[in-house]
Structure formats: C-alpha cells, structure tokens
Motif scaffolding. Structure first.
Motif, short mmCIF file in Angstrom:
data_model
loop_
_atom_site.label_atom_id
_atom_site.label_comp_id
_atom_site.label_asym_id
_atom_site.label_seq_id
_atom_site.Cartn_x
_atom_site.Cartn_y
_atom_site.Cartn_z
N ILE A 28 0.85 -1.19 0.00
CA ILE A 28 0.00 0.00 0.00
C ILE A 28 0.89 1.24 0.00
O ILE A 28 1.77 1.39 0.85
CB ILE A 28 -0.93 0.01 1.23
CG1 ILE A 28 -1.89 -1.19 1.17
CG2 ILE A 28 -1.71 1.32 1.30
CD1 ILE A 28 -2.70 -1.37 2.44
N ILE A 29 0.65 2.13 -0.96
CA ILE A 29 1.35 3.41 -1.04
C ILE A 29 0.37 4.48 -0.59
O ILE A 29 -0.69 4.65 -1.20
CB ILE A 29 1.84 3.70 -2.48
CG1 ILE A 29 2.64 2.52 -3.04
CG2 ILE A 29 2.65 4.99 -2.51
CD1 ILE A 29 3.91 2.23 -2.33
N LEU A 30 0.72 5.23 0.44
CA LEU A 30 -0.22 6.17 1.05
C LEU A 30 -0.17 7.55 0.38
O LEU A 30 -0.16 8.59 1.02
CB LEU A 30 0.07 6.29 2.55
CG LEU A 30 -0.21 5.00 3.34
CD1 LEU A 30 0.46 5.05 4.70
CD2 LEU A 30 -1.71 4.77 3.48
N GLY A 31 -0.18 7.53 -0.94
CA GLY A 31 -0.24 8.77 -1.72
C GLY A 31 1.09 9.17 -2.31
O GLY A 31 2.16 8.76 -1.86
N ASP A 32 1.03 9.99 -3.37
CA ASP A 32 2.21 10.48 -4.07
C ASP A 32 3.08 9.34 -4.58
O ASP A 32 4.30 9.30 -4.37
CB ASP A 32 3.03 11.42 -3.17
CG ASP A 32 2.31 12.73 -2.89
OD1 ASP A 32 1.31 13.02 -3.59
OD2 ASP A 32 2.74 13.47 -1.99
N ALA A 33 2.45 8.43 -5.28
CA ALA A 33 3.19 7.29 -5.84
C ALA A 33 4.10 7.73 -6.99
O ALA A 33 5.01 7.00 -7.37
CB ALA A 33 2.21 6.23 -6.33
N GLY A 51 -8.17 9.80 0.29
CA GLY A 51 -6.94 10.38 -0.23
C GLY A 51 -6.98 11.89 -0.32
O GLY A 51 -7.96 12.54 0.03
N GLY A 52 -5.87 12.45 -0.81
CA GLY A 52 -5.80 13.87 -1.10
C GLY A 52 -5.27 14.74 0.03
O GLY A 52 -5.31 14.36 1.20
N HIS A 77 -4.09 10.02 2.93
CA HIS A 77 -2.82 10.64 2.55
C HIS A 77 -2.39 11.58 3.67
O HIS A 77 -1.36 11.38 4.29
CB HIS A 77 -2.96 11.39 1.22
CG HIS A 77 -1.65 11.96 0.76
ND1 HIS A 77 -0.50 11.21 0.68
CD2 HIS A 77 -1.30 13.22 0.36
CE1 HIS A 77 0.50 11.97 0.25
NE2 HIS A 77 0.04 13.20 0.06
N THR A 78 -3.19 12.59 3.96
CA THR A 78 -2.86 13.48 5.06
C THR A 78 -3.49 12.95 6.36
O THR A 78 -4.10 11.88 6.37
CB THR A 78 -3.30 14.92 4.76
OG1 THR A 78 -2.76 15.80 5.75
CG2 THR A 78 -4.82 15.07 4.72
N THR A 79 -3.32 13.70 7.43
CA THR A 79 -3.80 13.28 8.75
C THR A 79 -4.92 14.20 9.22
O THR A 79 -5.09 15.31 8.70
CB THR A 79 -2.68 13.37 9.80
OG1 THR A 79 -2.34 14.75 10.00
CG2 THR A 79 -1.45 12.59 9.38
N PRO A 80 -5.69 13.78 10.22
CA PRO A 80 -6.55 14.75 10.90
C PRO A 80 -5.67 15.88 11.45
O PRO A 80 -4.51 15.66 11.82
CB PRO A 80 -7.17 13.93 12.04
CG PRO A 80 -7.10 12.51 11.57
CD PRO A 80 -5.83 12.42 10.77
N HIS A 102 2.09 11.63 3.38
CA HIS A 102 2.10 13.07 3.11
C HIS A 102 3.27 13.84 3.70
O HIS A 102 3.83 14.70 3.04
CB HIS A 102 0.77 13.68 3.58
CG HIS A 102 0.57 15.11 3.17
ND1 HIS A 102 0.82 15.58 1.89
CD2 HIS A 102 0.12 16.20 3.87
CE1 HIS A 102 0.54 16.88 1.83
NE2 HIS A 102 0.13 17.27 3.01
N PHE A 103 3.65 13.59 4.94
CA PHE A 103 4.58 14.49 5.63
C PHE A 103 6.05 14.08 5.52
O PHE A 103 6.91 14.73 6.09
CB PHE A 103 4.18 14.63 7.10
CG PHE A 103 2.89 15.38 7.27
CD1 PHE A 103 2.87 16.76 7.24
CD2 PHE A 103 1.70 14.70 7.45
CE1 PHE A 103 1.67 17.46 7.40
CE2 PHE A 103 0.50 15.39 7.60
CZ PHE A 103 0.49 16.77 7.57
#
Length: 204
Positions: A2-7, A87-88, A135-138, A180-181
């Motif tokens: 699993i890639i958590l965004g920005d592949a 995502g996003g 992708h991002t967090t709360p 994300h970070f």
C-alpha cells in the motif's frame, strides 16, 4: 504494498509516466495506491478503467494491471479487515510549482461530493471500521515538527485535515495510516509512514 499517496505514477501524463509504470508493473507485487497531492486522479485519465477489487471500486490500466489506485470513500476488505480510503491533501508547494510550469492538480483535495460519500459509507457501517488509509492526517495529529520552516502555516489550506478531525472524532477504529509528511512518526493513534514498512495483513 500500500502506497499512502504520491506514488509518482500519474504526474507527467501524456505517456511520460510509462517508463516508470512499466518498471513498477514488472515487480512481483501489486501496488495499491492512495491518492496524494502530487498526482492526477485516475478517473481524469482516459486510459484507466474501473473494476472491483477486495470489495471496493479501484482504477487500473490494462497495460499495467499490478498498479491499482483506490477510489476515495471505498471500503476494502483485506483478510477480513475493513479499511476505508480517504486520499488527497493541499500542496504547500502549489504556487512554487505553478510559477515554474510544473504540474499541479486542481483535483488534489477531496471534493464535497467525496466527503459526503465518505460519511455515507461510514453511516453504512455504524461508524465502526478496522482501519483508515489516508494521505494526510486529521489536523489534531499533524506532525508539526515536520512542517517546512519556510512555509507560513496560516496560509496553508487545512480544510481536508479539519474535516478529517470530524471523521476521527466520530469513528471507532483500530488502525489509522497516513503519508504526506515525509516522516515516520506516531501521532496519537495515527501512524505516519514514509520509509517504514509495516505488515497490514497476511496476504492480499
């Protein structure tokens, strides 16, 4: 995996991503990618097709069947565990990229329609789920130590993070993974993944 965004797979478009896609598709694994903020959404790219995978709708291209992209708000079942995908995020380098003529995607953050469907999906499971993949967090769990020093945080659009706060506060869950970070960090119940790899399920 699993890639958590920005592949990095749908960034250049117009066929310029094909060399990377070919290389990644040759790996002996499936890449399941969450939408980040440095890539176009697959439904805006004509070569992608929708199909069902592990109980939810996903996108892939016939030429690259091992590269699978999640659809925001879908719930996927991995070995009996249900995970919702959201995502996003906002790009803090948005204007830097635009000034230089680099790619920036207006679709980077979840729309109101996506947010509404996320909440509808969670209504259907009584706001109880095994895990969340974002992708991002709360906002409450942003890794503030990872913020870029040259960025004025008062100018950063936090609407997605603030909305995720409302989701997190209502939701009963066991696991929350985000990206994300560009750090590996544990922020309360949220695991932020960058270089670290963690086992989610025995098999996919």
């Amino acid at each position: 995996m699993i890639i958590l965004g920005d592949a990095g797979i749908n960034y250049y478009l117009l066929g310029m991503d094909d060399n990377l896609k070919y290389e990644l598709n040759s790996l002996p694994i499936i890449l399941f990618c969450i939408h980040g903020n440095h890539e176009e959404r697959p439904y805006n790219i004509p070569s992608y097709e929708e199909h069902k995978w592990h109980g939810g709708t996903v996108y892939s291209e016939p030429k690259y069947p091992s590269l699978i992209f999640a659809k925001d708000s879908e719930i996927y079942n991995f070995n009996g565990q249900e995970y919702i995908v959201i995502g996003g995020a906002y790009s803090v380098d948005k204007y830097y990229r635009q000034i230089r003529g680099w790619q920036w995607f207006a679709s980077e953050q979840p729309t109101n329609a996506i947010k509404a469907y996320v909440e509808q999906q969670l209504d259907s499971v009584d706001w109880k789920i095994d895990g969340v993949l974002t992708h991002t967090t709360p906002k409450a769990y942003e890794p503030t130590s990872a913020f870029l020093s040259g960025i004025d945080q008062s100018k950063v659009d936090k609407t997605t993070e603030i909305w995720l706060d409302t989701i997190e506060q209502r939701l009963t869950y066991k696991h929350w993974y985000a990206g994300h970070f560009h750090v590996d960090s544990q922020e309360g119940p949220v695991k932020i993944m960058f270089k670290r790899i963690e086992k989610l399920a025995d098999t996919f």
